[in-house]
Scaffold this motif. Structure first.
Motif, PDB file in Angstrom:
ATOM      1  N   SER A   2       0.637  -1.121   0.062  1.00 33.55           N
ATOM      2  CA  SER A   2      -0.026  -0.037  -0.100  1.00 33.55           C
ATOM      3  C   SER A   2       0.919   1.200   0.099  1.00 33.55           C
ATOM      4  CB  SER A   2      -1.049   0.046   1.105  1.00 33.55           C
ATOM      5  OG  SER A   2      -0.207  -0.012   2.571  1.00 33.55           O
ATOM      6  N   TRP A  18       0.546   6.909  -3.602  1.00 33.83           N
ATOM      7  CA  TRP A  18      -0.232   6.054  -2.599  1.00 33.83           C
ATOM      8  C   TRP A  18      -0.495   6.811  -1.204  1.00 33.83           C
ATOM      9  CZ3 TRP A  18       1.741   5.547   2.669  1.00 33.83           C
ATOM     10  CH2 TRP A  18       2.738   6.393   2.911  1.00 33.83           C
ATOM     11  N   ARG A  76      -7.749   4.341  -6.059  1.00 34.05           N
ATOM     12  CA  ARG A  76      -7.116   3.068  -5.055  1.00 34.05           C
ATOM     13  C   ARG A  76      -7.845   2.964  -4.080  1.00 34.05           C
ATOM     14  NH1 ARG A  76      -0.928   4.091  -4.637  1.00 34.05           N
ATOM     15  NH2 ARG A  76      -0.942   2.218  -3.131  1.00 34.05           N
ATOM     16  N   ASN A 114      -6.635   1.722  -0.449  1.00 34.61           N
ATOM     17  CA  ASN A 114      -5.208   1.420   0.311  1.00 34.61           C
ATOM     18  C   ASN A 114      -5.644  -0.064   1.317  1.00 34.61           C
ATOM     19  OD1 ASN A 114      -3.538   2.736  -1.217  1.00 34.61           O
ATOM     20  ND2 ASN A 114      -3.213   4.496   0.170  1.00 34.61           N
ATOM     21  N   ASN A 166      -5.514  -2.801  -0.779  1.00 37.24           N
ATOM     22  CA  ASN A 166      -4.375  -2.870  -1.673  1.00 37.24           C
ATOM     23  C   ASN A 166      -4.816  -3.021  -3.167  1.00 37.24           C
ATOM     24  OD1 ASN A 166      -2.735  -2.651   0.259  1.00 37.24           O
ATOM     25  ND2 ASN A 166      -2.259  -4.800   0.680  1.00 37.24           N
TER      26      ASN A 166
END
Length: 122
Positions: A30, A53, A72, A74, A77
């Motif tokens: 992550s 990220w 995304r 996290n 993942n």
């Protein structure tokens, strides 16, 4: 290193939508920037989109701006590429990549998925 597995590719008519997923595993998965690239037959691999990220900042190639969105999760993942208003010229193998810094150059990524085929019919 991070292991990446793409999914969600397929055949779609022009104007349609697909969502690609990229599941990451491995230590500190992550904490990596995630990117999407694509390669059409007979052409070089080209940058599509990237996301940092930490703050989730995104950068999308001009060729897909306004149609594709990278995101995304996290906690899972997983990175996503939402592709709308698809065109035949979007046909390619799409690759997910992970690296320490978000960018548009493939050399900046040290982990790659196996790719998923996206075919857009006219």
């Amino acid at each position: 290193q991070v292991q990446l597995v793409e999914s969600g590719g397929g055949l779609v008519q022009a104007g349609g939508s697909l969502r690609l997923s990229c599941a990451a595993s491995g230590r500190t998965a992550s904490s990596y920037a995630m990117g999407w690239f694509r390669q059409a037959p007979g052409k070089e691999r080209e940058f599509v989109a990237t996301i940092t990220w930490s703050l989730g900042r995104t950068y999308v190639a001009d060729s897909v701006k306004g149609r594709f969105t990278i995101s995304r999760d996290n906690a899972k993942n997983t990175a996503y590429l939402q592709m709308n208003s698809l065109k035949p010229e979007d046909t390619a193998v799409y690759y997910c990549a992970a690296g320490p810094v978000a960018g548009s150059l493939s050399v900046g990524y040290d982990s790659w998925g196996q790719g998923t085929q996206v075919t857009v019919s006219s």
